[in-house]
Design a protein around this motif. Structure first.
Motif, PDB file in Angstrom:
ATOM      1  N   THR A  82       3.247 -25.726  45.224  1.00 20.55           N
ATOM      2  CA  THR A  82       2.396 -24.608  44.831  1.00 20.55           C
ATOM      3  C   THR A  82       2.316 -24.598  43.318  1.00 20.55           C
ATOM      4  O   THR A  82       3.352 -24.581  42.644  1.00 20.55           O
ATOM      5  CB  THR A  82       2.956 -23.266  45.322  1.00 20.55           C
ATOM      6  OG1 THR A  82       3.030 -23.270  46.750  1.00 20.55           O
ATOM      7  CG2 THR A  82       2.066 -22.114  44.870  1.00 20.55           C
ATOM      8  N   THR A  83       1.103 -24.640  42.765  1.00 22.81           N
ATOM      9  CA  THR A  83       0.903 -24.560  41.319  1.00 22.81           C
ATOM     10  C   THR A  83       0.306 -23.201  40.998  1.00 22.81           C
ATOM     11  O   THR A  83      -0.765 -22.853  41.512  1.00 22.81           O
ATOM     12  CB  THR A  83      -0.029 -25.685  40.828  1.00 22.81           C
ATOM     13  OG1 THR A  83       0.544 -26.953  41.172  1.00 22.81           O
ATOM     14  CG2 THR A  83      -0.216 -25.616  39.329  1.00 22.81           C
ATOM     15  N   LEU A  84       0.982 -22.424  40.172  1.00 20.04           N
ATOM     16  CA  LEU A  84       0.558 -21.047  39.932  1.00 20.04           C
ATOM     17  C   LEU A  84      -0.733 -20.966  39.128  1.00 20.04           C
ATOM     18  O   LEU A  84      -1.636 -20.207  39.470  1.00 20.04           O
ATOM     19  CB  LEU A  84       1.672 -20.271  39.216  1.00 20.04           C
ATOM     20  CG  LEU A  84       3.005 -20.162  39.971  1.00 20.04           C
ATOM     21  CD1 LEU A  84       3.980 -19.303  39.182  1.00 20.04           C
ATOM     22  CD2 LEU A  84       2.803 -19.601  41.376  1.00 20.04           C
ATOM     23  N   VAL A  85      -0.837 -21.719  38.039  1.00 18.20           N
ATOM     24  CA  VAL A  85      -2.046 -21.706  37.205  1.00 18.20           C
ATOM     25  C   VAL A  85      -2.737 -23.048  37.402  1.00 18.20           C
ATOM     26  O   VAL A  85      -2.245 -24.082  36.961  1.00 18.20           O
ATOM     27  CB  VAL A  85      -1.710 -21.485  35.718  1.00 18.20           C
ATOM     28  CG1 VAL A  85      -2.995 -21.338  34.902  1.00 18.20           C
ATOM     29  CG2 VAL A  85      -0.822 -20.251  35.538  1.00 18.20           C
ATOM     30  N   VAL A 142       7.570 -24.942  43.364  1.00 19.71           N
ATOM     31  CA  VAL A 142       6.571 -24.195  42.604  1.00 19.71           C
ATOM     32  C   VAL A 142       6.577 -24.708  41.162  1.00 19.71           C
ATOM     33  O   VAL A 142       7.634 -24.796  40.534  1.00 19.71           O
ATOM     34  CB  VAL A 142       6.848 -22.673  42.615  1.00 19.71           C
ATOM     35  CG1 VAL A 142       5.944 -21.948  41.623  1.00 19.71           C
ATOM     36  CG2 VAL A 142       6.642 -22.114  44.017  1.00 19.71           C
ATOM     37  N   ALA A 143       5.400 -25.097  40.660  1.00 19.37           N
ATOM     38  CA  ALA A 143       5.221 -25.465  39.255  1.00 19.37           C
ATOM     39  C   ALA A 143       4.339 -24.409  38.603  1.00 19.37           C
ATOM     40  O   ALA A 143       3.402 -23.903  39.227  1.00 19.37           O
ATOM     41  CB  ALA A 143       4.573 -26.841  39.135  1.00 19.37           C
ATOM     42  N   THR A 144       4.621 -24.072  37.362  1.00 24.19           N
ATOM     43  CA  THR A 144       3.916 -22.944  36.755  1.00 24.19           C
ATOM     44  C   THR A 144       2.475 -23.246  36.375  1.00 24.19           C
ATOM     45  O   THR A 144       1.634 -22.356  36.417  1.00 24.19           O
ATOM     46  CB  THR A 144       4.671 -22.434  35.512  1.00 24.19           C
ATOM     47  OG1 THR A 144       4.967 -23.538  34.651  1.00 24.19           O
ATOM     48  CG2 THR A 144       5.944 -21.719  35.912  1.00 24.19           C
ATOM     49  N   PHE A 145       2.158 -24.506  36.006  1.00 24.20           N
ATOM     50  CA  PHE A 145       0.769 -24.791  35.628  1.00 24.20           C
ATOM     51  C   PHE A 145       0.412 -26.228  35.980  1.00 24.20           C
ATOM     52  O   PHE A 145       1.263 -27.020  36.399  1.00 24.20           O
ATOM     53  CB  PHE A 145       0.510 -24.484  34.149  1.00 24.20           C
ATOM     54  CG  PHE A 145       1.235 -25.354  33.164  1.00 24.20           C
ATOM     55  CD1 PHE A 145       0.539 -26.234  32.353  1.00 24.20           C
ATOM     56  CD2 PHE A 145       2.618 -25.278  33.020  1.00 24.20           C
ATOM     57  CE1 PHE A 145       1.199 -27.031  31.417  1.00 24.20           C
ATOM     58  CE2 PHE A 145       3.288 -26.062  32.092  1.00 24.20           C
ATOM     59  CZ  PHE A 145       2.571 -26.942  31.291  1.00 24.20           C
ATOM     60  N   SER A 146      -0.870 -26.557  35.834  1.00 27.21           N
ATOM     61  CA  SER A 146      -1.419 -27.764  36.458  1.00 27.21           C
ATOM     62  C   SER A 146      -0.804 -29.060  35.947  1.00 27.21           C
ATOM     63  O   SER A 146      -0.666 -30.019  36.720  1.00 27.21           O
ATOM     64  CB  SER A 146      -2.941 -27.801  36.267  1.00 27.21           C
ATOM     65  OG  SER A 146      -3.301 -27.735  34.887  1.00 27.21           O
ATOM     66  N   PHE A 163      14.059 -14.783  44.278  1.00 29.07           N
ATOM     67  CA  PHE A 163      14.221 -16.217  44.097  1.00 29.07           C
ATOM     68  C   PHE A 163      15.683 -16.580  43.878  1.00 29.07           C
ATOM     69  O   PHE A 163      16.350 -16.033  43.011  1.00 29.07           O
ATOM     70  CB  PHE A 163      13.383 -16.684  42.901  1.00 29.07           C
ATOM     71  CG  PHE A 163      13.611 -18.130  42.526  1.00 29.07           C
ATOM     72  CD1 PHE A 163      13.178 -19.140  43.367  1.00 29.07           C
ATOM     73  CD2 PHE A 163      14.261 -18.458  41.345  1.00 29.07           C
ATOM     74  CE1 PHE A 163      13.380 -20.477  43.029  1.00 29.07           C
ATOM     75  CE2 PHE A 163      14.455 -19.783  40.995  1.00 29.07           C
ATOM     76  CZ  PHE A 163      14.026 -20.796  41.838  1.00 29.07           C
ATOM     77  N   LYS A 164      16.169 -17.543  44.670  1.00 22.67           N
ATOM     78  CA  LYS A 164      17.547 -18.001  44.566  1.00 22.67           C
ATOM     79  C   LYS A 164      17.613 -19.530  44.507  1.00 22.67           C
ATOM     80  O   LYS A 164      18.673 -20.112  44.705  1.00 22.67           O
ATOM     81  CB  LYS A 164      18.367 -17.486  45.747  1.00 22.67           C
ATOM     82  CG  LYS A 164      18.524 -15.967  45.775  1.00 22.67           C
ATOM     83  CD  LYS A 164      19.363 -15.533  46.963  1.00 22.67           C
ATOM     84  CE  LYS A 164      19.612 -14.015  46.932  1.00 22.67           C
ATOM     85  NZ  LYS A 164      18.368 -13.249  47.054  1.00 22.67           N
ATOM     86  N   ALA A 183       5.283 -17.110  46.732  1.00 25.37           N
ATOM     87  CA  ALA A 183       5.557 -18.539  46.593  1.00 25.37           C
ATOM     88  C   ALA A 183       6.876 -18.780  45.882  1.00 25.37           C
ATOM     89  O   ALA A 183       7.670 -19.637  46.279  1.00 25.37           O
ATOM     90  CB  ALA A 183       4.405 -19.214  45.840  1.00 25.37           C
ATOM     91  N   VAL A 184       7.131 -18.023  44.817  1.00 24.69           N
ATOM     92  CA  VAL A 184       8.387 -18.175  44.074  1.00 24.69           C
ATOM     93  C   VAL A 184       9.567 -17.759  44.949  1.00 24.69           C
ATOM     94  O   VAL A 184      10.629 -18.418  44.944  1.00 24.69           O
ATOM     95  CB  VAL A 184       8.337 -17.371  42.768  1.00 24.69           C
ATOM     96  CG1 VAL A 184       9.717 -17.328  42.102  1.00 24.69           C
ATOM     97  CG2 VAL A 184       7.317 -17.974  41.811  1.00 24.69           C
ATOM     98  N   SER A 185       9.412 -16.684  45.714  1.00 24.38           N
ATOM     99  CA  SER A 185      10.495 -16.221  46.595  1.00 24.38           C
ATOM    100  C   SER A 185      10.904 -17.297  47.591  1.00 24.38           C
ATOM    101  O   SER A 185      12.081 -17.432  47.932  1.00 24.38           O
ATOM    102  CB  SER A 185      10.060 -14.963  47.353  1.00 24.38           C
ATOM    103  OG  SER A 185       9.873 -13.876  46.481  1.00 24.38           O
ATOM    104  N   GLU A 186       9.931 -18.064  48.075  1.00 23.30           N
ATOM    105  CA  GLU A 186      10.192 -19.068  49.112  1.00 23.30           C
ATOM    106  C   GLU A 186      10.542 -20.439  48.551  1.00 23.30           C
ATOM    107  O   GLU A 186      10.909 -21.346  49.306  1.00 23.30           O
ATOM    108  CB  GLU A 186       8.951 -19.190  50.005  1.00 23.30           C
ATOM    109  CG  GLU A 186       8.608 -17.898  50.751  1.00 23.30           C
ATOM    110  CD  GLU A 186       7.220 -17.945  51.372  1.00 23.30           C
ATOM    111  OE1 GLU A 186       6.526 -18.984  51.210  1.00 23.30           O
ATOM    112  OE2 GLU A 186       6.822 -16.945  51.984  1.00 23.30           O
TER     113      GLU A 186
END
Length: 350
Positions: free
Chosen positions: A55-58, A34-38, A103-104, A76-79
């Motif tokens: 997965t990109t959040l923003v 997961v990346a937070t933005f583009s 999230f771990k 998405a963050v949990s996985e």
């Protein structure tokens, strides 16, 4: 009978070896990242390729400053096995999102190791002066009144331990400018941090990640040379630039430019009438003839300033989000090319 038994044993052994070989040949499952933005997402794709499930959040044209996490983002963050963030309190909503998940995985701060621009340095480079309404807050303090020393320690680690309330979430950046990707030199550090994290999460494909990293860094450094050579040709009286919000100080530091903005570090901040009036006076005094709007901000304030000063709209810059795939900035390097090209076209080079 014996020959038939031998044939049967041969067939069993043959198909057993074939099955074992096909299983061994199956590729490993891609690592969920997961990346937070583009911009971060694009860097991850360049390095990880088919070995990451991203997965990109923003997403493109999205404003990370004002983003509100969704249930899908929490899932998405949990996985995720790897969570890659900018740090420097750019994602003011991040702590709340992580707290809402289990999230771990590996938490990677892409700005770790960069030299951040502090508020004092931003003043030297012409940055917006973010003061509280009473005008008494110093640049060494954030909105919670923490002293500079304590804030520096937190921000160099990428985030603060304090939990921001909903009023400040998303726009309280603290003591340092978080827009560090606007420096191509910093981008190499981003890429190194991302590469190291992916290699640790998926050591079987580490050689591929480092190979991709080498090719990517070569492109980053080559573009830096081109921009540096062209920006050096700008005359001294064409080196002050007005943008919607204060997101280009790293670019200015690298290439000897001064960026001014009516808004502060966040698009969620408000420009006061006093700030706008001061900027208009300065533009008239210095003969600044072009202003630049942004893909993630409302252009009406800049249009008003242009009308008041007689300046023209020099074009659209991309401060913190890529364009869509058919736009002028679908990748990080395309974004940097577009921004510098837009500036050069509007300001002219000798």
């Amino acid at each position: 009978m014996v020959s038939r038994r031998l044939l049967l044993q041969f067939l069993i052994a043959f198909f057993g070896l074939s099955l074992t070989g096909s299983l061994a040949a199956q590729p490993s499952q891609p690592t969920h990242v997961v990346a937070t933005f583009s911009i971060l997402g694009d860097m991850v794709k360049r390095i990880g390729g088919k070995h990451v499930a991203l997965t990109t959040l923003v997403g493109p044209n999205g404003d990370t400053h004002v983003y509100q996490p969704t249930p899908a983002a929490a899932r998405a963050v949990s996985e995720a096995k790897v969570l890659i963030v900018n740090g420097l309190e750019f994602e003011g909503w991040l702590d709340r999102l992580i707290d809402a998940t289990d999230f771990k995985g590996m938490h990677v701060i892409a700005t770790k190791g960069i030299e951040p621009i502090a508020f004092e340095e931003r003043e030297e480079h012409g940055g917006h002066n973010e003061k509280a309404d009473d005008g008494k807050r110093s640049h060494g303090e954030n909105d919670h009144g923490r002293d500079k020393k304590g804030t520096e320690e937190n921000h160099r680690d990428g985030h603060s331990d304090d939990k921001h309330d909903d009023h400040h979430a998303g726009h309280d950046h603290g003591a340092f400018d978080p827009h560090a990707w606007q420096s191509l030199n910093n981008a190499v550090i981003y890429v190194d941090n991302i590469t190291g994290a992916l290699a640790k999460a998926d050591p079987a494909n580490a050689a591929t990640f480092y190979k991709n990293r080498a090719a990517y860094v070569a492109e980053i450094k080559a573009l830096d040379v081109v921009i540096r050579e062209n920006m050096a040709r700008l005359s001294a009286n064409r080196r002050t630039i007005v943008t919607s919000h204060d997101a280009f100080q790293y670019f200015g530091r690298d290439y000897g430019l001064t960026f001014l903005a009516p808004r502060g570090l966040s698009t969620d901040s408000e420009a006061s009438a006093q700030d706008v009036a001061r900027l208009i006076v300065q533009m008239r005094k210095e003969g600044i003839s072009a202003v630049f709007v942004e893909n993630i901000t409302d252009s009406r304030l800049l249009e008003q300033i242009a009308k008041e000063t007689g300046a023209s709209i020099g074009g659209t810059l991309y401060p913190g989000a890529l364009s869509g795939p058919t736009g002028p900035a679908p990748t990080y390097l395309d974004m940097m090319r577009h921004n510098y090209g837009t500036l050069v076209d509007a300001l002219g080079i000798s």
